[in-house]
Design a protein around this motif. Structure first.
Motif: not given
Length: 495
Positions: A140-144, A133-138, A120-126
């Motif tokens: 489940a969406a980030y995991r998928a 942005p609709a998935h900020k804090g989500d 995975l790329a660095h700072d991937f969640r950011d």
């Protein structure tokens, strides 16, 4: 992957090609009766620190988010220009494709591929939350999305080399929980288990202990499997991330001690191999020993602070370890009884091309570090082609690199070249502990060898490297002084 400051991008030394070939080291004669190693007929590939960022083209984000992994290649291929990631950025889809194609060009039919982590790329969640942005804090969406990213990367590698075993180790960015934070018995390990075992291929996978691999990967990201070509050799994929200085068990259960768990697992894996009369190849991500870059940076910072205060610059600085305090000594204590069977340790993490020797004089484990495909830290994207010796050691490695990234190439115009071969540039008959001691001594004693090592370390970009002639002694001490006390004696000799 260890974070470092980026340096100004300078012109790639395209003309290097094979110019590093030719220097040699004097070798001690083999003892009477010793038979020279015979190379296996089928070479192998080593790739590390791919750091795939599918969101490099943000205009594709919504389509990727909505699509299953199998549809991603067509979406990613639709990006305009098909330009490869430049220096200072992680790998986009086209750099990934170019690297895999170059690997196939270098060796169409490798016997196996060693993949030492950081998918995975660095700072991937950011990046994910900024782009979507609709998935900020989500979670489940980030995991998928993350699982689709890993799936697409590993499937692309497998499809480039159908039926070739791919043996993967975890990197510090390979986690749902962030950098250096993979959770033992967590969802990332559970979700990636099928991808890991599919990578083994039908031949290697059918003979594996599936139950043990399932248990060990889920528990701590480790596994043992027979070597694909060398009889009596085991591949031990050992996750060194929990031992790292920056590791945090932020998503694990309170009270868990992943360091103890993974070291106990390594102890048993090595004991089992020795009891069976087998040798071992270790594959991992985080390099053992001293963090040369962080140590040199601390020395430079101390020098600037002293100059500001009107004081003399310090002659040296305290070393910074890659592992957490005390973990390097524990790791080496686990290896010490098995130096006779551990033939090599493959790692990545630092993004540079390096070698180390871990252990006391007369023994030791060769540590062979593969540079990154991602050019985020200014080195040329690279991979290695290797050949094993019949005695279980590594005979030699050839580094291939992307020679024209500075020109902003497309997928069509990217040009990959062989940079150097260890046997020819260092004159080593095989990368054994004895050979690495001679190579390291030669680098320390010879000005031309030190310059050659700087070029090799940066993958043909010495002018863009954090290693300079002034701070190079701090890097050289790390080559065979992996413990703090030994490194300090080397870097800070007493008058």
């Amino acid at each position: 992957m260890v974070k470092r400051m980026t340096l100004p991008g300078l012109a790639t030394a395209v003309a290097m090609g094979l110019c590093l070939l030719g220097a040699s080291v004097a070798w001690a004669a083999k003892p009477a009766g010793t038979v020279a190693s015979v190379a296996e007929p089928a070479p192998f590939l080593v790739v590390s620190d791919l750091h795939f960022n599918p969101l490099d083209d943000a205009s594709l984000a919504a389509r990727l988010d909505a699509a299953p992994a199998k549809e991603w290649p067509a979406i990613l291929d639709s990006a305009a220009g098909r330009r490869l990631s430049p220096f200072g950025r992680d790998s986009n889809w086209f750099l990934l494709r170019s690297a895999f194609a170059a690997m196939r060009q270098a060796q169409r039919h490798p016997a196996y591929i060693l993949h030492t982590g950081d998918m995975l790329a660095h700072d991937f969640r950011d990046t994910f939350e900024e782009t979507l942005p609709a998935h900020k804090g989500d979670d489940a969406a980030y995991r998928a999305f993350t699982l689709k990213t890993v799936t697409v990367l590993l499937e692309a590698l497998r499809q480039t080399f159908p039926g070739v075993p791919v043996l993967t180790a975890l990197g510090n960015n390979d986690s749902y929980c962030g950098d250096y934070a993979v959770a033992p018995n967590g969802p990332f390990l559970a979700d990636t288990l099928p991808l890991l075992t599919q990578g083994f291929g039908p031949g290697l996978g059918e003979g594996a202990d599936a139950a043990a691999i399932d248990r060990d990967w889920r528990l701590a990201g480790n596994y043992v499997i027979r070597h694909p070509t060398l009889k009596g050799v085991r591949i031990v994929s050992f996750d060194t991330v929990p031992l790292a200085r920056k590791y945090k068990n932020s998503c694990g259960r309170p009270g868990d001690t992943p360091q103890d768990t993974t070291l106990a697992w390594l102890h048993q894996a090595l004991a089992d191999a020795k009891a069976a009369g087998d040798s071992v190849w270790l594959i991992t991500h985080v390099v053992p020993g001293i963090d040369s870059y962080a140590t040199a940076s601390a020395w430079a910072k101390a020098g600037k602070e002293a100059a500001t205060a009107g004081q003399p610059a310090p002659s040296c600085t305290a070393p910074v370890e890659l592992f957490a305090p005390g973990m390097e000594a524990r790791f080496e204590a686990e290896l010490a009884p098995y130096h006779d069977i551990v033939k090599v340790l493959f790692a990545g993490h630092v993004h540079m091309d390096d070698l180390r020797l871990m252990g006391p004089p007369g023994a030791g484990v060769p540590v062979l570090v593969t540079p990154a495909v991602s050019p985020v830290y200014q080195q040329s994207p690279a991979f290695k082609l290797g050949v094993a010796a019949a005695d279980g050691s590594v005979a030699h490695l050839t580094t291939y690199y992307l020679a024209n990234l500075v020109d902003g190439p497309s997928l069509r115009t990217a040009r990959w070249l062989p940079e150097y071969d260890t046997a020819r540039v260092w004159g080593a008959p095989a990368l054994t502990p004895q050979a690495l001691r001679a190579i390291i001594a030669h680098i320390r004693d010879s000005g031309p060898a030190r310059a050659r090592y700087r070029a090799i370390y940066s993958v043909a970009r010495p002018d863009a490297s954090a290693m300079t002639p002034d701070n190079q002694p701090l890097y050289l001490c790390a080559l065979d002084q992996t413990l703090v006390d030994g490194y300090t004696r080397c870097a800070c000799p007493q008058p």
